[in-house]
Design an enzyme around this catalytic site. Sequence first.
Site, PDB file in Angstrom:
ATOM      1  N   ASP A 159       1.311   5.554  -2.916  1.00  0.00           N
ATOM      2  CA  ASP A 159      -0.036   5.961  -3.312  1.00  0.00           C
ATOM      3  C   ASP A 159      -1.009   5.764  -2.151  1.00  0.00           C
ATOM      4  O   ASP A 159      -0.977   4.731  -1.478  1.00  0.00           O
ATOM      5  CB  ASP A 159      -0.457   5.079  -4.507  1.00  0.00           C
ATOM      6  CG  ASP A 159      -1.729   5.548  -5.170  1.00  0.00           C
ATOM      7  OD1 ASP A 159      -1.744   6.669  -5.693  1.00  0.00           O
ATOM      8  OD2 ASP A 159      -2.719   4.788  -5.169  1.00  0.00           O
ATOM      9  N   GLU A 162      18.117  -1.204   5.341  1.00  0.00           N
ATOM     10  CA  GLU A 162      19.071  -2.288   5.052  1.00  0.00           C
ATOM     11  C   GLU A 162      19.847  -2.018   3.756  1.00  0.00           C
ATOM     12  O   GLU A 162      20.831  -2.684   3.482  1.00  0.00           O
ATOM     13  CB  GLU A 162      18.319  -3.615   4.868  1.00  0.00           C
ATOM     14  CG  GLU A 162      17.686  -4.142   6.121  1.00  0.00           C
ATOM     15  CD  GLU A 162      16.774  -5.322   5.772  1.00  0.00           C
ATOM     16  OE1 GLU A 162      16.996  -5.993   4.748  1.00  0.00           O
ATOM     17  OE2 GLU A 162      15.822  -5.535   6.528  1.00  0.00           O
TER      18      GLU A 162
END
Length: 541
Positions: free
Chosen positions: A214, A275
């Site tokens: 956002d 990751e």
Amino acid sequence: MGLNDQRDVSGQEWWRHAVTYQVYPRSFADANGDGIGDLAGITSRLPYLRDLGVDAVWISPFYTSPQRDHGYDVADYHDVDPLFGTLADADELLARAHELGLKVIVDLVPNHTSSDHAWFQAALAAGPGSPERARYLFRDAAPDGSRPNNWMSVFGGPAWSKAPDGTGDDAQWYLHLFDESQPDLDWRNPEVGDMFVEVLRFWLDRGADGFRVDVAHGLLKEESLRDQVLPGGLDLSRGLPATEAMVERAGVDEPMWDQPEVHDVYRRWHEVLAEYDGDRMLVAEAWTQTPESMARYIREDEMSQAFNFAWLLAPWSASQFADVITGTLEAVADVHGSPTWVLSNHDVARHVTRYGGGELGLARARAATLTMLALPGSAYLYQGEELGLPEVDVAPEHKQDPFFLRTGVGGRDGCRVPLPWSGDAPPFGFGPGDGQPWIPQPDAWAALTVDKQEADPGSTLGFYRAALAARRTFAHTAGDDVEMLDLGADVLAFRRGPVTVVLNCGDQPVGLPAGDVLMASGPVADTLPADTAVWLGEAPA
Ligand code: NOJ
């Protein structure tokens, strides 16, 4: 699941060609009958989304929130608002979506918290000069006692409110680019960045496939917080309604938006996502001024995608659609990124209505959608557009959008009316029983329910299902090159691999190039009628 399972037919990350369906939780499906949609309601309707043929679901915020901006005011990023359910419901939703082969994109709100967030409450309690206040943008009043600068809220009125400390002129002010219940965080404070990395991990660990970010262009402000230099004629005091003032912004001085330092945030997030397995992704809600500035958010070490609002903002015009397509493709190619296309979301008037409403608006909306679905990259759909829902003229007493509450005009409630699923009268199966939803649905939606449209292959729902299936068949392997064709001033035409797309934005039928009709947005004969789009190619034998 192995990494290869996450790749699409072209061997690329799943999000590069995905169609993502936006769910606005309070208006999608209500399982507990309180008139407000919830997570269990979404989970119960996931098979509908699988059958529609989308690849992913983006869910607008469902975190703990006082709902002053319907969840874009987060009080706790680690929990679900009781209105929408529990964390267990979120886990259930993620698990069920994955079972059905759907990805889930969670909405992350990093520019501001709710004023109910523990950090903001602590900041108010701790007072001026405290480390607690340093997480937000508190400032002393200007020497004459007025606001620290001239910035206006996107929702209208000043972007500063007085903290309830001190009295009169010695009280501090805090910045809120949106509602006063949405204080902006100070992203120059490392504590803020660390907190959001932890929030990312919280949802990644739960199985989120990505985040819609956002106000991605707003996190960093010019450090001086200097006044905005406003050109004559641009009045921001009544807010920034997306589809009007956004167009006028080009070239305007904006020390609150799109600062170079914001990109460091996304470089860090990129590494965090890397990751994790399964090509997790980030999509930016960044209302930038140009395609080039949009593309900076999707450089290879930053986000995956950014919403292409230029497509949504384009008027019904072949040449303007063409300019957006070429401008977008050039800008994203420069950063080796991939494009996105979007026509509606929970912040703008629905595209059926933007394009004229009624039969005309619906024909154009279907045609623009079919055109978008043929373009390389990924597409975002907003709940209810597959039913051809128009914008609703919501009575002022039912409006809840803070934009309306602050300005007394407009507001975004009209695109947030709960979906009609079944039956002949409100609540149209939105929730169990006869309980009415939080905004009244128009009686005329009896003709637009999912049940009615499922029974009619010529319906807009039938069209969306067919178009999404055709996209899988013809567009996924069509490559990323687009060749623009000249078929006259009122016609947008392009070739992508074996598929030729023609959109007639004029008011007269136009001749069609050779080819089988693979998919059309409306009836097509030897010519292409006005307000219609078609895909041409070689139909499978
Ligand atoms: C953009 C969101 O899409 C909108 O609904 C919200 O009001 C603002 N950001 C503030 O969070």
